[in-house]
Design a protein around this motif. Structure first.
Motif, PDB file in Angstrom:
ATOM      1  N   GLY A  50      56.335  19.744 -18.541  1.00 36.25           N
ATOM      2  CA  GLY A  50      55.068  19.836 -17.828  1.00 36.25           C
ATOM      3  C   GLY A  50      55.091  18.938 -16.615  1.00 36.25           C
ATOM      4  N   PRO A  51      54.132  19.089 -15.724  1.00 38.78           N
ATOM      5  CA  PRO A  51      54.100  18.259 -14.513  1.00 38.78           C
ATOM      6  C   PRO A  51      53.842  16.798 -14.848  1.00 38.78           C
ATOM      7  CG  PRO A  51      52.080  19.526 -14.726  1.00 38.78           C
ATOM      8  CD  PRO A  51      53.001  20.031 -15.785  1.00 38.78           C
ATOM      9  N   ASN A  52      54.098  15.913 -13.891  1.00 39.77           N
ATOM     10  CA  ASN A  52      53.809  14.493 -14.076  1.00 39.77           C
ATOM     11  C   ASN A  52      52.348  14.306 -14.452  1.00 39.77           C
ATOM     12  OD1 ASN A  52      56.404  13.625 -13.440  1.00 39.77           O
ATOM     13  ND2 ASN A  52      55.956  13.509 -11.245  1.00 39.77           N
ATOM     14  N   GLY A  53      52.102  13.432 -15.418  1.00 32.11           N
ATOM     15  CA  GLY A  53      50.730  13.182 -15.855  1.00 32.11           C
ATOM     16  C   GLY A  53      50.210  14.163 -16.869  1.00 32.11           C
ATOM     17  N   PRO A 249      52.564  33.541 -16.429  1.00 33.34           N
ATOM     18  CA  PRO A 249      52.105  33.219 -15.070  1.00 33.34           C
ATOM     19  C   PRO A 249      51.352  31.908 -14.975  1.00 33.34           C
ATOM     20  CG  PRO A 249      50.800  34.997 -16.034  1.00 33.34           C
ATOM     21  CD  PRO A 249      51.957  34.777 -16.951  1.00 33.34           C
ATOM     22  N   ARG A 250      50.733  31.464 -16.061  1.00 34.34           N
ATOM     23  CA  ARG A 250      50.007  30.189 -16.029  1.00 34.34           C
ATOM     24  C   ARG A 250      50.963  29.025 -15.835  1.00 34.34           C
ATOM     25  NH1 ARG A 250      47.344  29.866 -21.627  1.00 34.34           N
ATOM     26  NH2 ARG A 250      49.474  30.536 -22.106  1.00 34.34           N
ATOM     27  N   VAL A 251      52.155  29.137 -16.425  1.00 35.34           N
ATOM     28  CA  VAL A 251      53.150  28.081 -16.285  1.00 35.34           C
ATOM     29  C   VAL A 251      53.574  27.952 -14.834  1.00 35.34           C
ATOM     30  CG1 VAL A 251      55.461  27.332 -16.944  1.00 35.34           C
ATOM     31  CG2 VAL A 251      53.952  28.344 -18.658  1.00 35.34           C
ATOM     32  N   ALA A 252      53.863  29.080 -14.193  1.00 32.64           N
ATOM     33  CA  ALA A 252      54.248  29.055 -12.783  1.00 32.64           C
ATOM     34  C   ALA A 252      53.135  28.487 -11.918  1.00 32.64           C
ATOM     35  CB  ALA A 252      54.607  30.464 -12.320  1.00 32.64           C
ATOM     36  N   GLU A 253      51.899  28.800 -12.261  1.00 36.06           N
ATOM     37  CA  GLU A 253      50.768  28.376 -11.436  1.00 36.06           C
ATOM     38  C   GLU A 253      50.513  26.875 -11.524  1.00 36.06           C
ATOM     39  OE1 GLU A 253      46.287  29.929 -10.423  1.00 36.06           O
ATOM     40  OE2 GLU A 253      47.029  30.166 -12.461  1.00 36.06           O
ATOM     41  N   VAL A 254      50.545  26.320 -12.740  1.00 35.81           N
ATOM     42  CA  VAL A 254      50.178  24.911 -12.891  1.00 35.81           C
ATOM     43  C   VAL A 254      51.379  23.980 -12.914  1.00 35.81           C
ATOM     44  CG1 VAL A 254      48.103  25.572 -14.165  1.00 35.81           C
ATOM     45  CG2 VAL A 254      50.155  24.898 -15.419  1.00 35.81           C
ATOM     46  N   TYR A 255      52.523  24.489 -13.352  1.00 34.99           N
ATOM     47  CA  TYR A 255      53.692  23.631 -13.450  1.00 34.99           C
ATOM     48  C   TYR A 255      54.501  23.629 -12.159  1.00 34.99           C
ATOM     49  CZ  TYR A 255      57.966  21.551 -15.357  1.00 34.99           C
ATOM     50  OH  TYR A 255      59.048  20.738 -15.591  1.00 34.99           O
ATOM     51  N   ARG A 260      50.036  33.439  -9.186  1.00 37.08           N
ATOM     52  CA  ARG A 260      50.278  34.257 -10.358  1.00 37.08           C
ATOM     53  C   ARG A 260      51.187  35.454 -10.057  1.00 37.08           C
ATOM     54  NH1 ARG A 260      47.078  33.344 -14.819  1.00 37.08           N
ATOM     55  NH2 ARG A 260      45.457  31.774 -14.559  1.00 37.08           N
ATOM     56  N   ASP A 261      51.198  35.943  -8.805  1.00 44.13           N
ATOM     57  CA  ASP A 261      51.978  37.128  -8.504  1.00 44.13           C
ATOM     58  C   ASP A 261      53.438  36.842  -8.163  1.00 44.13           C
ATOM     59  OD1 ASP A 261      51.547  35.905  -6.133  1.00 44.13           O
ATOM     60  OD2 ASP A 261      50.743  37.657  -5.077  1.00 44.13           O
ATOM     61  N   ASP A 262      53.841  35.559  -8.161  1.00 43.86           N
ATOM     62  CA  ASP A 262      55.261  35.257  -7.935  1.00 43.86           C
ATOM     63  C   ASP A 262      55.786  34.266  -8.954  1.00 43.86           C
ATOM     64  OD1 ASP A 262      54.997  32.959  -5.070  1.00 43.86           O
ATOM     65  OD2 ASP A 262      54.143  32.884  -7.073  1.00 43.86           O
ATOM     66  N   HIS A 263      55.277  34.365 -10.188  1.00 45.47           N
ATOM     67  CA  HIS A 263      55.615  33.406 -11.230  1.00 45.47           C
ATOM     68  C   HIS A 263      57.064  33.491 -11.675  1.00 45.47           C
ATOM     69  CE1 HIS A 263      54.546  37.035 -13.592  1.00 45.47           C
ATOM     70  NE2 HIS A 263      55.448  36.588 -14.449  1.00 45.47           N
ATOM     71  N   ALA A 264      57.783  34.552 -11.369  1.00 49.12           N
ATOM     72  CA  ALA A 264      59.160  34.678 -11.829  1.00 49.12           C
ATOM     73  C   ALA A 264      60.082  33.633 -11.237  1.00 49.12           C
ATOM     74  CB  ALA A 264      59.703  36.072 -11.482  1.00 49.12           C
ATOM     75  N   VAL A 265      59.591  32.910 -10.225  1.00 52.57           N
ATOM     76  CA  VAL A 265      60.416  31.904  -9.555  1.00 52.57           C
ATOM     77  C   VAL A 265      60.848  30.788 -10.494  1.00 52.57           C
ATOM     78  CG1 VAL A 265      58.562  30.388  -8.799  1.00 52.57           C
ATOM     79  CG2 VAL A 265      60.636  30.580  -7.427  1.00 52.57           C
ATOM     80  N   ILE A 266      60.154  30.572 -11.615  1.00 48.70           N
ATOM     81  CA  ILE A 266      60.530  29.518 -12.552  1.00 48.70           C
ATOM     82  C   ILE A 266      61.907  29.765 -13.133  1.00 48.70           C
ATOM     83  CG2 ILE A 266      59.491  30.612 -14.577  1.00 48.70           C
ATOM     84  CD1 ILE A 266      58.711  27.864 -15.565  1.00 48.70           C
TER      85      ILE A 266
END
Length: 269
Positions: A50-53, A249-255, A260-266
């Motif tokens: 997850g992101p810092n914090g 998509p939530r992971v890509a958005e917040v992490y 949401r439409d380009d979440h595959a970048v993870i």
């Protein structure tokens, strides 16, 4: 509590090695963890990302007793409630914790560091009487081979590479025979070769015990994680295999801060 509820709770606890439920941690007015749940099964190699914090390290701090939660429980499968115990008592219950920076004795050899770790489970007085270059026990020999330091046994720990220091500390924890091993960013600062060796070491360790790893290196997580829990703002965001996490998509958005439409970048970053 009804008999059926007790039965279900007992069944849930029996199915897991460690069960953390509804964990909330606050530091002053800041709530670092909010109602977090985490279940650890036997032989899990479970990554917490997850992101810092996000509250990842705080969760490890709660499990090992370094931080007491405002509310919630952490139970071992034998029913032991860890939040009621002190740190040293939790260690003796089989929970080992490694922090990000290696905690070893640089002036002592690899063998002496391991001997100290082995004797710390027995008697403090015996620990003080450990002979220099003393006999290497069968348990120590096995751990030395496992962490790959068989050619460095009589080398002072301070002269080891960064990766070797990390492996030595992991070996020291293994000699205390934990059921659960908690690791905070174990590959930070390592070379690529050391990173891959550490991944293989963790897979080997998970054959005998459960391992929880807090990690930011996504390539390392993708290659070695069996199960992934994503935290965000102190809460559980997503849990599953790495493939399942990558597709959310939530992971890509917040992490990753992606739309949401380009979440595959993870999957490629």
């Amino acid at each position: 509590m009804s008999q059926s509820v007790r039965k279900n709770l007992k069944s849930t606890e029996a199915a897991s090695v460690l069960l953390a439920e509804d964990i909330t941690v606050a530091f002053g007015g800041f709530v670092a963890v909010k109602g977090m749940n985490l279940k650890l099964h036997a032989h899990d190699l479970h990554f917490l990302i997850g992101p810092n914090g996000a509250g990842k390290t705080t969760m490890l701090d709660v499990i090992c007793g370094k931080t007491k939660p405002l509310s919630g429980t952490v139970r071992l499968n034998d029913g032991t409630e860890l939040t009621r115990l002190k740190e040293h008592q939790i260690v003796r219950k089989g929970v080992g914790r490694k922090f990000q920076a290696p905690s070893i004795f640089g002036g002592l050899t690899v063998q002496e560091n391991l001997a100290l770790a082995a004797e710390s489970q027995r008697s403090p007085l015996r620990t003080l009487r450990i002979p220099r270059y003393g006999k290497i026990s069968a348990a120590m020999e096995r751990v030395i081979q496992q962490i790959g330091l068989q050619d460095r046994v009589y080398t002072r720990a301070g002269a080891l590479s960064h990766g070797e220091k990390q492996w030595l500390e992991i070996g020291m924890l293994l000699l205390q025979e934990p059921r659960v091993l908690l690791l905070d960013e174990p590959v930070a600062g390592m070379t690529d070769e050391e990173t891959h060796k550490t991944g293989r070491l963790l897979q080997d360790i998970a054959q005998e015990r459960s391992v929880v790893v807090v990690e930011h290196d996504m390539e390392f997580v993708r290659e070695y994680a069996a199960k992934v829990t994503v935290m965000h703002e102190g809460k559980l965001l997503k849990e599953g295999t790495m493939a399942e996490v990558q597709e959310d998509p939530r992971v890509a958005e917040v992490y990753l801060g992606k739309r949401r439409d380009d979440h595959a970048v993870i999957a490629t970053n």
